[in-house]
Design a protein around this motif. Structure first.
Motif, PDB file in Angstrom:
ATOM      1  N   ILE A  19       0.803  -1.228   0.000  1.00  0.00           N
ATOM      2  CA  ILE A  19       0.000   0.000   0.000  1.00  0.00           C
ATOM      3  C   ILE A  19       0.833   1.273   0.000  1.00  0.00           C
ATOM      4  O   ILE A  19       0.486   2.254  -0.670  1.00  0.00           O
ATOM      5  CB  ILE A  19      -0.959  -0.003   1.207  1.00  0.00           C
ATOM      6  CG1 ILE A  19      -1.986  -1.128   1.044  1.00  0.00           C
ATOM      7  CG2 ILE A  19      -1.675   1.330   1.350  1.00  0.00           C
ATOM      8  CD1 ILE A  19      -2.948  -1.263   2.211  1.00  0.00           C
ATOM      9  N   PHE A  20       1.959   1.322   0.736  1.00  0.00           N
ATOM     10  CA  PHE A  20       2.692   2.579   0.866  1.00  0.00           C
ATOM     11  C   PHE A  20       3.143   3.155  -0.475  1.00  0.00           C
ATOM     12  O   PHE A  20       2.927   4.345  -0.742  1.00  0.00           O
ATOM     13  CB  PHE A  20       3.892   2.401   1.804  1.00  0.00           C
ATOM     14  CG  PHE A  20       4.643   3.678   2.034  1.00  0.00           C
ATOM     15  CD1 PHE A  20       4.093   4.722   2.771  1.00  0.00           C
ATOM     16  CD2 PHE A  20       5.911   3.873   1.494  1.00  0.00           C
ATOM     17  CE1 PHE A  20       4.773   5.903   2.980  1.00  0.00           C
ATOM     18  CE2 PHE A  20       6.601   5.053   1.703  1.00  0.00           C
ATOM     19  CZ  PHE A  20       6.030   6.068   2.445  1.00  0.00           C
ATOM     20  N   PRO A  21       3.745   2.373  -1.369  1.00  0.00           N
ATOM     21  CA  PRO A  21       4.085   2.937  -2.683  1.00  0.00           C
ATOM     22  C   PRO A  21       2.841   3.431  -3.425  1.00  0.00           C
ATOM     23  O   PRO A  21       2.905   4.418  -4.160  1.00  0.00           O
ATOM     24  CB  PRO A  21       4.753   1.766  -3.423  1.00  0.00           C
ATOM     25  CG  PRO A  21       5.241   0.871  -2.334  1.00  0.00           C
ATOM     26  CD  PRO A  21       4.228   0.980  -1.235  1.00  0.00           C
ATOM     27  N   ASP A  22       1.719   2.719  -3.229  1.00  0.00           N
ATOM     28  CA  ASP A  22       0.471   3.137  -3.859  1.00  0.00           C
ATOM     29  C   ASP A  22       0.078   4.554  -3.432  1.00  0.00           C
ATOM     30  O   ASP A  22      -0.391   5.361  -4.243  1.00  0.00           O
ATOM     31  CB  ASP A  22      -0.654   2.170  -3.489  1.00  0.00           C
ATOM     32  CG  ASP A  22      -0.948   1.205  -4.631  1.00  0.00           C
ATOM     33  OD1 ASP A  22      -0.056   1.025  -5.473  1.00  0.00           O
ATOM     34  OD2 ASP A  22      -2.064   0.653  -4.670  1.00  0.00           O
ATOM     35  N   GLN A  23       0.234   4.847  -2.156  1.00  0.00           N
ATOM     36  CA  GLN A  23      -0.135   6.174  -1.650  1.00  0.00           C
ATOM     37  C   GLN A  23       0.692   7.265  -2.315  1.00  0.00           C
ATOM     38  O   GLN A  23       0.159   8.296  -2.745  1.00  0.00           O
ATOM     39  CB  GLN A  23       0.037   6.236  -0.127  1.00  0.00           C
ATOM     40  CG  GLN A  23      -0.997   5.437   0.649  1.00  0.00           C
ATOM     41  CD  GLN A  23      -0.796   5.558   2.142  1.00  0.00           C
ATOM     42  OE1 GLN A  23       0.320   5.393   2.633  1.00  0.00           O
ATOM     43  NE2 GLN A  23      -1.867   5.810   2.869  1.00  0.00           N
TER      44      GLN A  23
END
Length: 766
Positions: free
Chosen positions: A397-401
């Motif tokens: 999720i973090f790279p997605d954000q």
């Protein structure tokens, strides 16, 4: 003119007009029953909304001339005194000016009033019986019998349309003479000054070409009355003086020094214009203003003696929202600051010497993104080639954000990104590498200003070994020191290849970034950025977890050195949502309670790890936040929830304080479970603040970077409604339906409506 001469003149005029009565042949027959004509043949008049014509009466033997009604005006019409015919009400021929509402005549006190048709005419409101009408006060006054006329000199006179005769006042106790109405000439005729009788024609006694003359009565003007007849009327009696034949002006017999009612400053006092015994105007005695007073020549009033509060005339001081000029306010050397203040949303531009709009031509909306604790996203990570993947197969999720921010930067005019700490869960090197790689790939490439405030998990110490767990599943962080923290233990400031600090090398060279360089103990991420949006200067300061005293002092100096900036502060722990009461005002993401307005403290593990030099939220507020009036916002994570409050600084300014942390929120698991096992870690939710300079508002918006097939039914859920426990006694025991609009919101926390963030800073520090 004696009485005999007046009688001969009057007889001659009457003879010329042919109104002497019956002819000589009929005179003998009418001695016993004389004919008395009421009017002149073919004469017309208006009376009681009817038209009358002077004709011979058929009802009398002598056939005398009398008024015969020819037409009665219907409703909505009246008799016009000039046309002698019935006309509509709006076709009035007014006989007086309503601006002159009251006047004195020989009839008494008269008032100009509209009749029922709306036409203005003079009517007697008080005949002043037994007294007279005073033209100065416009009132009837009592008194001894005043002779209004002299019977030896005056026989008759005209007053307006009517003829008056000088007769003895029968109502007075003493013998005196007054003017008594002899004949009302009526509409269509007037009293002729030459014949001293009613006439429908004019006997003009002056020429309109000669408009002004001097006479014994003063300055007269030849003017035409409403009947079209020209006569002399006094326009200035030249009281106290005389009329000059050459200049045709009244000259004052007095050498007046001043005007009636005038005042002036004289010898530090006030002198007033008075009338002396000769009726002339002169300056009276001066009344002193008194001790510590002086006469203001502008207002001619006694005022306090000026105490100058500036020393150099025309010196200016420019402020963000005003300008002061040292001015000689009274022309006597009294120097005072005169301030020009700008309106809300304006600042003073010294170059243009005026107030201008703060945002100028850049008044569009813009956003700042706040990324809450991402520790649940960056653990259970392993390398797969050049990629980072989750060991449990869940979404990375973090790279997605960060990619969402890059993809939407221009769409939403994003100006800055602020991470609220706990980038990692166990301070592992691979977690820092994932974080570093994501920032380099999506944020650094845009040259977008961003800050990071390391959290307690970023300082985590495992068995006193600075090399914390590489793989979460190996559970290397165990033992009695599992929860202790050390600033020197963090991987944040390490310079190994691929770690976070190395990836920020380019950031450190950019003009918008600066860090706490005098940190001898450890470089743990105390930094600040500056940026401009809507022509407003912003300063964002990122503080370490439970900052040291030296860090707070550093931040205090940074803010003091940026007096014209709007300041946003961030630290991982500042406010604590806490509490167990039902959240009725502002829903929290974990539903555990309402905001309790409490500051975060310092836990025992932090005290051990930080050598007792750690400061909680209350200390930060008292020593830093409350002291500067240009601080508008403080944001922190750490405490799971989403709440805010408005606080007041020592300068009376409002500070918005906000907690943003979704790390315990689940809902994307394959079984749609809700176990708080840190599986969802916040489901990609983050906070944005949208600034609207034109409407002076800041709106809070909560969004997620995930969507589509990553959510059940393609719809972003916070929780799985089908597994939501209805019995609040059972865990998780939420009291709000987590699939309701209360938890899936936009424009939530509109906490700063009409927040005055665009008015230029008039900096103050207490």
């Amino acid at each position: 003119m004696n009485n005999m001469f007046r009688f001969v003149l009057l007889s001659s005029v009457l003879a010329m007009l042919g109104v002497s009565g019956c002819d000589s042949d009929a005179g003998a027959e009418k001695v016993g029953n004389p004919c008395t004509d009421e009017c002149t043949p073919d004469e017309k008049k208006c009376d009681s909304d009817a038209v009358y014509v002077c004709e011979k009466s058929e009802d009398t033997e002598e056939a005398c001339y009398e008024w015969i009604k020819k037409e009665t005006c219907s409703d909505g019409k009246h008799c016009d005194g000039k046309k002698f015919e019935c006309v509509a009400a709006e076709e009035c021929t007014d006989f007086c000016d309503e601006d002159s509402t009251i006047r004195c005549t020989i009839k008494g006190l008269e008032e100009c009033t509209p009749d029922k048709k709306g036409c203005a005419s003079w009517s007697v409101v008080d005949p002043c019986e037994g007294g007279k009408c005073d033209p100065d006060t416009l009132e009837c006054v009592d008194g001894d019998c005043p002779n209004a006329c002299d019977p030896d000199k005056d026989l008759k006179k005209c007053d307006g349309e009517d003829l008056y005769a000088c007769q003895k006042n029968e109502d007075a106790e003493e013998e005196c003479y007054t003017w008594v109405l002899e004949k009302a000439c009526g509409n269509g005729s007037h009293c002729d000054e030459t014949t001293l009788d009613c006439s429908s024609g004019c006997t003009e006694i002056c020429e309109e070409e000669r408009l002004i003359r001097c006479s014994a009565d003063g300055l007269e003007q030849c003017s035409t009355d409403k009947n079209g007849c020209a006569s002399w009327s006094v326009i200035d009696a030249c009281a106290g003086g005389s009329c000059d034949q050459e200049t045709l002006k009244c000259t004052n017999a007095c050498d007046n020094q001043c005007a009636d009612g005038e005042k002036k400053c004289d010898d530090n006092g006030i002198a007033e214009c008075t009338i002396d015994e000769d009726g002339c105007l002169k300056w009276g005695e001066t009344t002193a203003c008194g001790e510590n007073k002086t006469c203001d020549p502008q207002t001619v009033e006694c005022v306090d003696v000026c105490n100058s509060n500036c020393t150099e005339k025309d010196k200016t001081e420019n402020f963000a929202a005003s300008r002061k000029v040292c001015t000689d306010v009274d022309g006597k050397g009294c120097l005072q600051w005169v301030e020009t203040k700008c309106n809300k949303g304006e600042k003073f531009d010294a170059g243009q010497n005026k107030c201008v709009s703060v945002c100028g031509n850049d008044c569009g909306k813009f956003r700042i993104v706040f990324i809450p604790d991402s520790q649940e996203y960056t653990r259970k990570i392993k390398k797969s080639g050049s990629n980072f993947v989750k060991t449990d197969g869940s979404v990375n999720i973090f790279p997605d954000q960060l990619q969402w921010i890059k993809d939407n930067k221009d769409k939403y005019n994003i100006k800055a990104v602020i991470h609220l700490g706990d980038l990692t869960d166990t301070n592992s090197k691979i977690a820092w590498q994932l974080t570093s790689n994501s920032y380099a790939k999506y944020i650094d490439v845009m040259d977008l200003p961003y800050t990071v405030a390391p959290g307690n998990h970023d300082f985590k110490q495992c068995n006193n070994n600075n090399n914390a767990a590489v793989d979460y599943d190996k559970k290397q962080c165990v033992g009695k020191n599992n929860s202790t923290y050390s600033r020197s233990a963090t991987q944040f400031h390490k310079t190994d290849a691929g770690n976070f600090n190395q990836s920020r090398a380019k950031v450190k060279d950019r003009k918008w970034f600066a860090e706490y360089k005098n940190d001898k103990e450890a470089k743990v991420g105390n930094s600040f950025i500056t940026f401009k949006a809507a022509n407003i200067d912003f300063l964002v300061i990122a503080l370490e977890y439970l900052p040291r005293k030296s860090v707070i002092e550093w931040a205090d100096k940074v803010i003091s050195n940026h007096p014209n900036h709007k300041v946003i502060l961030e630290s991982h722990s500042y406010l604590n949502p806490g509490g167990n009461t039902h959240c009725t005002a502002v829903p929290k993401m974990n539903g555990e309670g309402q905001f309790t307005n409490s500051f975060s403290g310092v836990d025992s593990d932090a005290k051990r790890g930080f050598n007792n030099d750690a400061n909680g939220g209350e200390k930060m507020f008292n020593d830093l936040v409350s002291r500067h009036n240009n601080i508008i916002l403080f944001v922190n994570g750490h405490h799971s929830g989403s709440c805010f409050r408005l606080n007041k600084g020592k300068n009376g300014n409002t500070v918005a304080e906000m907690v943003v942390d979704y790390q315990t929120e689940d809902g994307i698991g394959g079984k749609c479970g809700h176990t708080h096992d840190h599986g969802g870690g916040g489901t990609g939710w983050f906070r944005m603040l949208e600034f609207d300079p034109q409407n002076y508002t800041i709106t809070s918006i909560t969004a997620t970077s995930l969507g589509g097939k990553r959510f059940k039914k393609g719809k972003p859920w916070f929780y799985c409604k089908n597994l939501y426990p209805q019995d609040p006694t059972k865990k998780p025991g939420y009291k709000i339906d987590m699939d309701s609009d209360a938890h899936r919101f936009t424009n939530h926390h509109a906490f700063v409506a009409n927040f005055d963030f665009v008015t230029p800073v008039d900096y103050n520090k207490k």
